[in-house]
Write a protein that holds these residues in place. Structure first.
Motif, mmCIF file in Angstrom:
data_model
loop_
_atom_site.group_PDB
_atom_site.id
_atom_site.type_symbol
_atom_site.label_atom_id
_atom_site.label_comp_id
_atom_site.label_asym_id
_atom_site.label_seq_id
_atom_site.Cartn_x
_atom_site.Cartn_y
_atom_site.Cartn_z
ATOM 1 N N GLY A 71 0.778 -1.229 0.000
ATOM 2 C CA GLY A 71 0.000 0.000 0.000
ATOM 3 C C GLY A 71 0.811 1.280 0.000
ATOM 4 N N THR A 72 2.119 1.184 0.179
ATOM 5 C CA THR A 72 2.929 2.402 0.275
ATOM 6 C C THR A 72 3.372 2.880 -1.103
ATOM 7 N N ALA A 73 3.531 4.189 -1.232
ATOM 8 C CA ALA A 73 3.989 4.772 -2.497
ATOM 9 C C ALA A 73 5.415 4.329 -2.820
ATOM 10 N N ASP A 74 6.263 4.210 -1.792
ATOM 11 C CA ASP A 74 7.644 3.767 -2.011
ATOM 12 C C ASP A 74 7.686 2.362 -2.586
ATOM 13 N N TRP A 75 6.852 1.487 -2.037
ATOM 14 C CA TRP A 75 6.826 0.106 -2.535
ATOM 15 C C TRP A 75 6.344 0.069 -3.979
ATOM 16 N N LYS A 76 5.290 0.805 -4.278
ATOM 17 C CA LYS A 76 4.751 0.808 -5.645
ATOM 18 C C LYS A 76 5.785 1.307 -6.646
#
Length: 98
Positions: A71-76
């Motif tokens: 769910g995190t922007a960094d992961w995406k």
């Protein structure tokens, strides 16, 4: 107890790129932190696989972790780069019986 294996079949010649991205994700805390997690690669059989293995007390625990991490922007942002190294993937969910 459940063992989950995320199996990524890498593009030929892209192992070093994929491994560098995995190292980056670990350094930045983007990889699952569950106990029993490990990263594997193959030496025989179908080549150029990267396998992320994790253990979970229940499927509900797995789903919660998956939702939290993805769910995190960094992961995406990281995952978009990682996908470029992958031909296809599959997931195995195994139940530990003894």
């Amino acid at each position: 107890m459940y063992i989950v294996r995320e199996i990524f079949y890498l593009q030929f010649g892209r192992y070093k790129d994929a491994k560098a991205l995995i190292d980056e994700a670990e350094k930045n805390g983007l990889m699952p932190q569950s106990s029993g997690s490990r990263i594997l690669t193959d030496f025989t059989g179908t080549g150029y696989r990267l396998i992320l293995e994790s253990s979970h007390a229940s499927l509900s625990d797995f789903e919660k972790e998956l939702t939290k991490e993805m769910g995190t922007a960094d992961w995406k942002q990281w995952y978009e780069k990682f996908k470029a190294t992958v031909n296809h993937s599959e997931r195995e969910i195994l139940k530990l019986i003894s």
